[in-house]
Design an enzyme around this catalytic site. Structure first.
Site, PDB file in Angstrom:
ATOM      1  CB  SER A 133       3.403  -0.763 -14.098  1.00 17.44           C
ATOM      2  OG  SER A 133       3.909   0.492 -13.689  1.00 17.44           O
ATOM      3  N   GLY A 149       5.318   2.285 -10.655  1.00 13.58           N
ATOM      4  CA  GLY A 149       4.414   3.435 -10.618  1.00 13.58           C
ATOM      5  C   GLY A 149       4.421   4.261 -11.895  1.00 13.58           C
ATOM      6  N   GLY A 195       1.881  -2.485  -6.226  1.00  8.89           N
ATOM      7  CA  GLY A 195       1.729  -1.189  -5.574  1.00  8.89           C
ATOM      8  C   GLY A 195       0.354  -0.607  -5.849  1.00  8.89           C
ATOM      9  N   GLY A 196       0.289   0.314  -6.812  1.00  5.16           N
ATOM     10  CA  GLY A 196      -0.946   1.049  -7.096  1.00  5.16           C
ATOM     11  C   GLY A 196      -2.189   0.173  -7.212  1.00  5.16           C
ATOM     12  CD1 TRP A 209      -2.256  -1.938   0.192  1.00  5.24           C
ATOM     13  CD2 TRP A 209      -3.153  -1.105   2.070  1.00  5.24           C
ATOM     14  NE1 TRP A 209      -3.394  -2.653   0.467  1.00  5.24           N
ATOM     15  CE2 TRP A 209      -3.961  -2.167   1.624  1.00  5.24           C
ATOM     16  CE3 TRP A 209      -3.517  -0.425   3.242  1.00  5.24           C
ATOM     17  CZ2 TRP A 209      -5.118  -2.566   2.302  1.00  5.24           C
ATOM     18  CZ3 TRP A 209      -4.665  -0.824   3.924  1.00  5.24           C
ATOM     19  CH2 TRP A 209      -5.460  -1.887   3.447  1.00  5.24           C
TER      20      TRP A 209
HETATM   21  P1  PGA Z   1       3.462  -0.332  -8.727  1.00  4.13           P
HETATM   22  O1  PGA Z   1       4.479  -0.514  -7.490  1.00  4.13           O
HETATM   23  O2  PGA Z   1       2.694  -1.617  -8.838  1.00  4.13           O
HETATM   24  O3  PGA Z   1       2.610   0.842  -8.333  1.00  4.13           O
HETATM   25  O4  PGA Z   1       4.301  -0.058  -9.926  1.00  4.13           O
HETATM   26  C1  PGA Z   1       5.128  -1.725  -7.264  1.00  4.13           C
HETATM   27  C2  PGA Z   1       6.012  -1.598  -6.050  1.00  4.13           C
HETATM   28  O5  PGA Z   1       6.612  -0.528  -5.866  1.00  4.13           O
HETATM   29  O6  PGA Z   1       6.157  -2.530  -5.243  1.00  4.13           O
END
Ligand code: PGA
Length: 251
Positions: A213, A174, A234-235, A10
């Site tokens: 991503s 990201g 992440g996102g 998160w």
């Molecule tokens: P993301 O981040 O999926 O937003 O690219 C992945 C992470 O930093 O673990």
């Protein structure tokens, strides 16, 4: 056979209300059945709340960082035993945001991985190259030195035996730019072979997650690659439907 793992990072996002909604939504989705291991890594202050919301589910809890120290006068830090005490099974270590914004180098990350293991946590060791490093053809050298900080010591190797590796190309985090499945697979195979050169059994068994991503619409093709054993998300871990689609892709 390695069981896939999907871990939601998160980062510094959320609130008590958002955590409540997100976990409720994920738990509803899990009633349909998810066979991968899944972990949720909220900010420290929400660990206890999220741990409570996950009670009675198969979803594990994880931290996003930890101190390399056991206890004592380290204002603002959180000890490995504290994460274990509030119910964490995993902890993300060496994330590129920690390496670049907080100056964590390979040696410090290795100390944290060893300390986390000593407290009974499963470290998720993040490795990966920046765009400059990739363009300078240094991807393998950079990732090798991040790995070697652990592989070259007995304690580091022991810690990895309970751990997980996450390959996260920094340029894909990201940014909406994902490594192609083949680019990711090539690095995962490189990582596995580097671990296997030290310990063949560990090389065959360690889970290597891809991060950067990952979304509902690209997870399946990434997870289909031979050496990709799930994802660090992440996102997309902040959106119930996206996260569930990714978890379902990791069967
Ligand atoms: P993301 O981040 O999926 O937003 O690219 C992945 C992470 O930093 O673990």
């Amino acid at each position: 056979m390695r069981k896939p793992l999907v871990a939601g990072n998160w980062k510094m996002n959320g609130s008590r209300d958002a955590a409540q909604d997100l976990i409720a939504g994920i738990r509803r989705g899990f009633e349909a059945g998810v066979s991968a291991d899944v972990a949720i890594c909220p900010p420290f202050v929400y660990l206890t709340q999220v741990g409570g919301l996950l009670d009675g589910s198969d979803i594990a809890l994880g931290g996003q960082n930890v101190s390399q120290h056991e206890s004592g006068a380290y204002t603002g830090e959180v000890a490995p035993a504290m994460l274990a005490d509030v119910g964490c099974e995993y902890v993300i270590l060496g994330h590129s945001e920690r390496r670049s914004y907080y100056g964590e180098d390979d040696a410090l990350v290795a100390d944290k991985v060893v300390a986390a293991h000593a407290a009974g946590l499963k470290p998720i060791l993040c490795v990966g190259e920046t765009l400059d490093q990739r363009e300078a053809d240094r991807t393998e050298a950079v990732v090798a030195s991040q790995l070697d900080a652990l592989l070259n010591s007995a304690e580091g190797l022991a810690a990895l035996k309970t751990g997980v590796i996450a390959y996260e190309p920094v340029w894909a985090i990201g940014t909406g730019k994902t490594a192609s499945p083949q680019q990711a697979q090539d690095m995962h195979a490189f990582i596995r072979q580097r671990v296997a050169a030290k310990d063949a059994e560990l090389g065959a068994k360690i889970r290597i997650l891809y991060g950067g991503s990952v979304k509902g619409n690209n997870a399946a093709e990434l997870f289909a690659m031979a050496d990709i054993d799930g994802g660090l998300i992440g996102g997309a871990s902040l959106q119930v439907d996206e996260f569930l689609t990714i978890c379902q892709a990791a069967q």
